[in-house]
Design an enzyme around this catalytic site. Structure first.
Site, PDB file in Angstrom:
ATOM      1  N   GLU A 178       4.270   6.246 -61.265  1.00 41.08           N
ATOM      2  CA  GLU A 178       5.506   7.023 -61.244  1.00 41.08           C
ATOM      3  C   GLU A 178       5.267   8.505 -61.541  1.00 41.08           C
ATOM      4  O   GLU A 178       6.194   9.228 -61.890  1.00 41.08           O
ATOM      5  CB  GLU A 178       6.528   6.463 -62.250  1.00 41.08           C
ATOM      6  CG  GLU A 178       6.583   4.956 -62.359  1.00 41.08           C
ATOM      7  CD  GLU A 178       6.998   4.248 -61.083  1.00 41.08           C
ATOM      8  OE1 GLU A 178       7.303   4.925 -60.090  1.00 41.08           O
ATOM      9  OE2 GLU A 178       7.017   3.004 -61.076  1.00 41.08           O
ATOM     10  N   ASP A 317       5.059   7.231 -50.619  1.00 38.64           N
ATOM     11  CA  ASP A 317       4.650   5.836 -50.680  1.00 38.64           C
ATOM     12  C   ASP A 317       4.065   5.443 -49.333  1.00 38.64           C
ATOM     13  O   ASP A 317       4.653   5.729 -48.279  1.00 38.64           O
ATOM     14  CB  ASP A 317       5.839   4.935 -50.989  1.00 38.64           C
ATOM     15  CG  ASP A 317       6.268   4.992 -52.441  1.00 38.64           C
ATOM     16  OD1 ASP A 317       5.410   5.261 -53.303  1.00 38.64           O
ATOM     17  OD2 ASP A 317       7.455   4.760 -52.716  1.00 38.64           O
TER      18      ASP A 317
END
Length: 490
Positions: A178, A317
């Site tokens: 994260e 991502d």
């Protein structure tokens, strides 16, 4: 040269092996594997065959790398790919054009898997040495800033060790889970041999044009350039939302195939137009040209501002490319071909850091992440206070058990306890709860691993080792067979 561009992709799924199929669990893994990892690595392999090197930086989290090597998962995805082809055949009487298109895609995926992936993901990644830079990270993807420093260091060491075991060398760079950061973590990175890591642009107040040493350390951070990154994918817009791209959310429920194009943001699923590969391909060309122009303009502006060539980093991502955005791999290939022709140097983060001109002044990073608000609220907010408290108890149980049971010899029961504790500490569970995605599944998984850790710690504390061994024997295989609890410094 107008400047340097780095594309960084982050590949991650939580430990879902042996945890069920649709709508969660292994279905997540197989969809991403079939629709993102297979086509992405095919693109990179073909570009490498042309002599291209240092194309992008690819983060593969240890927990995902374990699943891509896991025999159970390898059998499962092979079956899933064959079933995909059968679903296309079954849809042929109703949707002949879509069925033919999906048949070809499934056949290509089967060929790709059977040719390159049958022995797992690690050989595939090793074969691309010099083409991609691999990033690592802590085992099981925990949100580092909320961990006890001893557990945080143990998780990182386990993750780097796992990468060494799978690919032959520990990665020098990491994409921290994260992008979570707390001041002082750079010193822990330095002690672990990490030389560089990624942060989100707001942590640098937008000053992403150069890599920056962190604090007084030699560890360097690179910042995600949101001006460039959000051109592709942002909370509100981006190329995948164009009307001609394939709609991710609309299904033909009888087959599970996706028959529609986006058509419009407010068009209900039953009114969306049929997907047209030709229309989408034409839009890919326009999107790629727009992105190349955006990168060039950004680098030109940075060069004019600083008086020397600068750096821009776009980071996403990996699952965006092919899974969430069907046309993503084709767009990526077009961009990687077109940027050098536009005078932009394309390289990895490692390649960029080899240029002293791309190193800026030291920076003191604030507490940060790449989540909502760019702070820690997703993993420590009001919606997940119970999980934060659970994680604290898990860490205390782990530290206490290892402290009492430490010996010179490895203890497989303490190793099993450490694995379950690390799985309970995954950042994914809090993320799913905060964002409202599969909340019950996330809470069940967090508590399942935590309860296992508590039960095993209790049996070990009472010296009931035979019962402890029987308990562990009843669990499904864990992702890491080489976690060594002796490495936890208590």
């Amino acid at each position: 040269m107008r400047g340097t561009f780095c594309l960084v992709l982050h590949s991650h799924l939580p430990w879902v092996a042996h945890h069920g199929r649709w709508p969660v669990g292994e279905e997540w893994l197989y969809q991403a594997w079939a629709q993102a990892y297979l086509p992405l690595l095919d693109v990179l392999r073909r570009l490498a065959a042309e002599g291209r090197r240092d194309l992008l930086t690819l983060g593969v989290t240890p927990v995902l790398a374990a699943q891509l090597d896991d025999p159970h998962c390898l059998r499962g995805v092979h079956t899933w790919l064959a079933t995909w082809q059968l679903r296309a055949h079954e849809a042929a009487p109703r949707l002949p054009d879509l069925a033919a298109y999906e048949h070809r895609r499934a056949a290509a995926a089967l060929t790709e898997f059977e040719t390159h992936w049958q022995h797992g993901g690690s050989p595939v990644f090793r074969s691309l040495e010099g083409v991609v830079e691999l990033l690592g990270g802590p085992a099981t993807h925990p949100f580092g800033p909320l961990l006890d420093p001893r557990v945080r260091g143990f998780a990182l060491e386990a993750g780097l060790s796992d990468a060494r075991w799978r690919t032959g060398a520990p990665p020098a760079g990491i994409w921290a889970p994260e992008c979570g950061f707390a001041p002082g973590m750079e010193q822990e990175y330095a002690a672990a041999g990490v030389t560089h890591f990624l942060v989100d642009g707001p942590a640098l107040h937008g000053g992403t044009g150069f890599a920056r040493p962190v604090g007084t350390s030699d560890v360097v951070c690179v910042g995600r350039d949101l001006e460039v990154t959000y051109r592709v994918w942002s909370p509100r817009k981006g190329y995948p939302g164009h009307r001609d791209h394939r709609d991710f959310h609309t299904y033909d429920h009888a087959s599970g195939l996706k028959p529609a194009r986006v058509t419009g943001p407010d068009v209900p699923p039953h009114e969306k137009a049929p997907y047209s590969p030709a229309r989408a391909a034409a839009q890919v060309e326009r999107d790629a040209a727009d992105f190349v122009a955006t990168v060039g303009a950004r680098l030109d502006a940075l060069r004019a501002k600083h008086g020397r060539p600068a750096l821009t980093v776009a980071a996403f991502d990996t699952e965006l490319f092919g899974h969430w955005w069907h046309e993503g791999p084709a767009w990526l290939e077009a961009v990687l071909r077109a940027l050098p022709e536009a005078g932009v140097r394309v390289t990895t983060v490692r390649g960029a850091l080899a240029d002293p001109g791309l190193i800026g002044e030291p920076v003191d990073l604030p507490p940060s992440s790449w989540g909502s608000g760019k702070d820690w609220r997703v993993w420590a907010g009001a919606a997940v206070t119970d999980l934060v408290e659970l994680n604290a108890r898990v860490q205390d149980a782990l530290l206490t058990a290892v402290g009492k049971g430490r010996s010179f010899a490895r203890d497989p029961l303490l190793d099993a306890l450490a694995e379950q504790a690390l799985l309970a500490l995954s950042s994914d569970w809090a993320f799913m709860v905060t964002t409202g995605s599969t909340v019950d599944y996330a809470r069940e998984r967090a508590h399942r691993h935590a309860d296992r850790a508590f039960a095993l710690a209790h049996l070990l504390d009472e010296g009931r080792r035979e019962e402890a061994a029987a308990l562990v024997a009843g669990w499904e295989p864990a992702p890491f067979g080489h976690v060594d609890a002796r490495r936890l410094r208590v």
